[in-house]
Structures are given as C-alpha cells and as structure tokens.
Scaffold this active site. Structure first.
Site, PDB file in Angstrom:
ATOM      1  N   LYS B  29       0.842  -1.204   0.000  1.00 46.16           N
ATOM      2  CA  LYS B  29       0.000   0.000   0.000  1.00 46.16           C
ATOM      3  C   LYS B  29       0.877   1.253   0.000  1.00 46.16           C
ATOM      4  O   LYS B  29       1.931   1.281   0.649  1.00 46.16           O
ATOM      5  CB  LYS B  29      -0.910  -0.018   1.230  1.00 46.16           C
ATOM      6  CG  LYS B  29      -2.006   1.039   1.223  1.00 46.16           C
ATOM      7  CD  LYS B  29      -2.895   0.891   2.464  1.00 46.16           C
ATOM      8  CE  LYS B  29      -4.014   1.911   2.507  1.00 46.16           C
ATOM      9  NZ  LYS B  29      -4.855   1.757   3.720  1.00 46.16           N
ATOM     10  N   SER B 104      -9.766   1.573   2.767  1.00 47.50           N
ATOM     11  CA  SER B 104      -8.932   2.379   1.895  1.00 47.50           C
ATOM     12  C   SER B 104      -7.859   1.581   1.163  1.00 47.50           C
ATOM     13  O   SER B 104      -7.252   2.081   0.219  1.00 47.50           O
ATOM     14  CB  SER B 104      -8.262   3.482   2.704  1.00 47.50           C
ATOM     15  OG  SER B 104      -7.341   2.936   3.637  1.00 47.50           O
ATOM     16  N   SER B 128      -9.858  -0.706   6.917  1.00 46.27           N
ATOM     17  CA  SER B 128      -9.290  -0.495   5.580  1.00 46.27           C
ATOM     18  C   SER B 128      -8.599  -1.693   4.966  1.00 46.27           C
ATOM     19  O   SER B 128      -8.297  -1.674   3.770  1.00 46.27           O
ATOM     20  CB  SER B 128      -8.314   0.688   5.611  1.00 46.27           C
ATOM     21  OG  SER B 128      -9.019   1.895   5.701  1.00 46.27           O
TER      22      SER B 128
END
Lengths: 92, 423
Positions: B29, B104, B128
């Site tokens: 990420k 997210s 997330s």
C-alpha cells in the site's frame, strides 16, 4: 432545523487547520459538517466517569546516540535547503 | 481485461532472492515507506516523495525474498471506504468494474483479486484491510495493535492503525504475517513475540464457540448479506462450532467514537505536511499562507477530516467529543473482553452491504462512514480481526468477519481456515 455551524465557522476552522478552502468549498462543507456533528450526538449519553484500564507500560531504550539518517538523506525530499538545513517560508 | 482497474500508483521491482516468501509477488500500500520508490499516500501533497528508508515491514518482506512489484492505490491518506478519493484515480473492483473495491486499501485488494500479485500489505485504521478484502472476495487480516511494526507507515491515526496482510487464501495471509509480525525496537508499541501462524492454520479446530453480537446484524445489514452470513454460521456449526447470540451495547457508540478519535488524530498527524521537508511547497507571503497553500492540495475528504478533527479538539468542544469518545472506546474494549472471555471468536458480516457503485457515495460522506459500523469497533478495542470470503449477494462478494482476543491470531486464522475449507 438550526444548523450547528455555518460557512464562517468552516472558514475559521480551515484557518486554524492551515488548510486553504475557497468560499465555494466552505459553503459545500457546511451541510456535510452538520450531518457528521449531528451524528456525533450519539455520544451524548456516554457516561463521564469511565475508568480507563491502563495496562500499558512505557518502553524506553537507553539514551545513547545510534546511527541515524544522514543529513543528505533527510534533506533529499525538500524543495529548498541551505547549508544543511531545511529552508522554510519567512515568519512574518 | 478491458477496463484498467488502476490498482497501482507506482510499479516497481524490488526485493526477491532466497527466503520464505521467494515464491510471492507482493503489492505494498502506498502509505508504507519504500526506500527510493515514490510513496504518495494517494495524495498530491506527497507527489514525488521518495522515502530515504524502508518501513520495517518492507525490510522484512525483502529479507524474506518477496518481490515487491508495486505500490497500491488507496483512499488519500487512508481516509475512505471506496478507494475513490485517491489523487491518482479511482480503483475499480475486478469482480465487477462498475463497483468500488472498498477502501482504503482498495488497490491491494483489487491487485490480489485480479491475480496481479499473490499477496499484498494494506493498513487498517477502521476497516481499511477488511472492507476491501470483503468487497473484492479475498482474505484480509487486521492484526492485534502492537503485533506488527508501524515504523515507516505514514501515520493517519496512530492509536488505531495497523499494517495487515491480504491474499487469496488464509494460508498465504498467515505466511505474510509470519514474516512481518514481531517486536521492533523502532516502534515502542511493538514488543510482542510472534507465533508460527502458517503452521498453526492447518491444526484442527475443536469446540469453537462463536459469539454473534446482535448490534452488528441489525437493520443496517442488507438482506442478501444477511443470507450469506446465516449460511456462514451454518457452515461453522457443521464444523462443530457452537454459535451464540450476544449483546455488546457499547457498539452503538463505536462508529461515532471512532470518527471523533480518528479525525482528531488525523488533524494532528497531518499537520506535518507543510511543503517544507517533503512534497511540493506552497506559495505565499508568509509561512501561514505558504503552508495553507501547500495544504490546499489535500482532497476534499482529507480536508473534511482534518477540519472536523480540529473542530472536535478545539477549546469548548473537547469534552463533548473527544472525552466522550475515549470513554466509549473503553466501554467497547470491555465489551470485547467480556464476550471473548466466554467465546473464541466474534462473528459478523464484514460490511453490512455489497460494494457501492463507483460514484454512489462520494458526495455523501455520512453514508460512507455508516458502512464502517462493523469494522471500526475492532480498531477501538485493538483486537485482531480477519475478513474471509463467505459467498456472493447480487453477484458481488460478501465477507465474514471473525474477531478474537488480543494476540490470538493463531486461533483466529485457524478458525478462518476451517471456515474457508468448509464453505
């Protein structure tokens, strides 16, 4: 329904947070902010006398210098540097 | 595939070599620091930023021989449930590209689901990792707070967030956890020894007790999701589990408490982005104007949360919001402790609904926040939680969320693996 905050309040908070918002943006945020703050009323009846169980311990190491990031590496992402320092905007 | 799902912000090829993960291509990420590889947090504010060091989790992946093939797209600074707020474009759900992948960590989940990578790292502040895992039909684990180092994770809400692994099956998820978990002297909150998770998942489960909090399966859960969840409980029963209904009244307060705390911490953490040390600088006659100009590059959702956090923490409002939220947090933690004293895991649908259509909630933040009702309590309590694929509703993936006590990842993943096999 009476609104908790208006566009002036949004602009004031934006200034506190050092976030530039246009007047249009500030007006756009008003309803959203009031929605969210209304939802936060859920917390009104949470008791005030809740004892937090504190089972945390500080974890510290000996205060001895260790190898760290080099000055060049630390400054590598800055737009402006001078004599090994970050160079920021002037403080009025 | 005809539609680009836009799972990556940056492609790279680092790491590789011998080690426990040498067979895996991994996505990371874009809020996790990778030395010399641009790390943007999905924001214009960090455009061009190349960290001078690796996050501990990245260093451990490299040491284990994993090949890191890209930085995955995300909601800006992790603030979102859809991966639509990235400055680098929307990520689409590979299962159905008209829908969002969740957020997210949507890029990580989408890359795993599409087969672009074998596994990925996400981060989970209020769901997330688990939300996009559920929406894309993959496995995602939010570890116990303090099991995995946060050194090099660009902070959004320190007291809530964790780095977590994602993969197409429980075993690969556990293999990643084996590598990234364990004490790190660079993160003072991370000083616990790790277990052997991949070994543990294949052990048999016996006499598992599953608690189902009524607060997480109420009116907000869509019918299709409810059916899949009921079928999941039947699968667990078939494996010998005892399923019990329980009540956790504090969960009614959890979502509001989560948002107050997360926004408050965000307003403080994101103060560092002033365009002086990293990221594009601002214009202006003095430092206030210059900082405000640089920070004007934040997207709407980040501005919203920083401003609401500033408001909630300001004099006169602090007691109404932050103190109440911290008290609610203590009550949530207690409810989890009490229920998990008598049960092995807590079960619920990961998300109360199937993936939104792209654009559906972008302009209605409150609707988006409400979707986090089942995931956020876990972060307040700091306990580990995994989302496992449970089936489909309206042809879209549904996840089963299983949650255990602090540092009980081995048991949690074992139950998750048993469910994965049984379904």
């Amino acid at each position: 329904m009476e609104q908790r905050i208006d566009a002036d309040d949004v602009r004031h908070v934006a200034e506190l947070a050092r976030v530039e918002v246009t007047d249009d943006e500030a007006r756009g945020f008003v309803d959203e902010f009031n929605d969210v703050l209304d939802y936060f009323e859920t917390l009104d009846d949470v008791p005030d006398d809740v004892e937090a169980e504190d089972d945390f311990e500080n974890v510290l190491r000996a205060d001895e210098p260790e190898p760290s990031l080099s000055q060049d590496d630390a400054l590598a992402n800055a737009e402006e540097t001078e004599d090994g320092y970050f160079k920021g905007p002037s403080v009025s | 595939m005809s539609v680009d799902i836009n799972a990556f912000v940056t492609r790279c090829d680092i790491g590789g070599g011998d080690g426990a993960l040498s067979d895996l291509a991994v996505g990371v990420k874009d809020n996790i620091s990778t030395e010399g590889v641009e790390t943007t947090c999905g924001s214009r504010v960090l455009e061009g930023y190349e960290p001078p060091y690796d996050a501990t989790v990245v260093a451990r992946l490299k040491d284990a021989g994993a090949r890191i093939v890209g930085k995955t797209n995300m909601d800006e600074f992790g603030m979102g449930t859809t991966t639509e707020t990235s400055a680098y474009g929307v990520t689409r759900n590979p299962v159905d590209t008209d829908h969002v992948p969740g957020g997210s960590s949507g890029g990580s989940a989408a890359a795993v689901a599409a087969g672009d990578v074998d596994a990925a790292l996400g981060t989970d502040t209020g769901g997330s990792v688990r939300c996009p895992a559920a929406f894309c039909g993959v496995v995602g684990l939010k570890p116990t707070y303090g099991l995995v180092s946060r050194y090099g994770l660009i902070a959004y809400a320190n007291s809530l967030e964790t780095v977590g692994p994602m993969a197409r099956d429980v075993e690969t998820t556990a293999r990643l956890l084996d590598v990234i978990a364990g004490a790190d002297e660079r993160d003072g909150t991370c000083n616990s020894e790790a277990d052997d998770y991949a070994d543990a998942v294949e052990e048999p489960t016996a006499d598992v007790t599953v608690a189902v909090p009524q607060e997480l399966v109420g009116e907000g859960v869509e019918e299709g999701v409810r059916s899949v969840f009921e079928a999941s409980l039947d699968s667990l029963r078939d494996e010998g589990a005892e399923v019990r209904e329980v009540s956790m009244p504090s969960l009614e307060k959890a979502l509001a408490a989560y948002y107050v705390i997360a926004m408050g911490e965000a307003s403080s953490n994101l103060a560092r982005f002033d365009g002086v040390r990293y990221g594009p600088g601002g214009e202006g006659d003095d430092w206030n104007d210059s900082f405000a100009d640089a920070r004007g590059r934040f997207g709407d959702e980040v501005k919203r949360r920083v401003m609401l956090g500033t408001y909630a923490l300001s004099e006169g409002y602090y007691g109404d919001y932050y103190d109440k939220a911290q008290n609610a947090r203590t009550l949530v933690r207690r409810d989890f402790e009490n229920v998990l004293d008598d049960a092995d895991v807590v079960a619920s649908p990961t998300m109360p609904l199937t993936p939104f259509r792209v654009g559906e909630v972008l302009d209605d933040p409150m609707q988006m926040y409400l979707a986090d009702a089942n995931t956020t309590p876990v972060n307040l309590a700091g306990v580990p939680s995994v989302s496992v694929p449970a089936g489909r509703a309206d042809d879209l993936p549904v996840g089963l969320q299983l949650t255990a006590g602090r540092f009980e990842e081995a048991k949690l993943l074992r139950v998750a693996r048993a469910f994965e096999k049984a379904r």
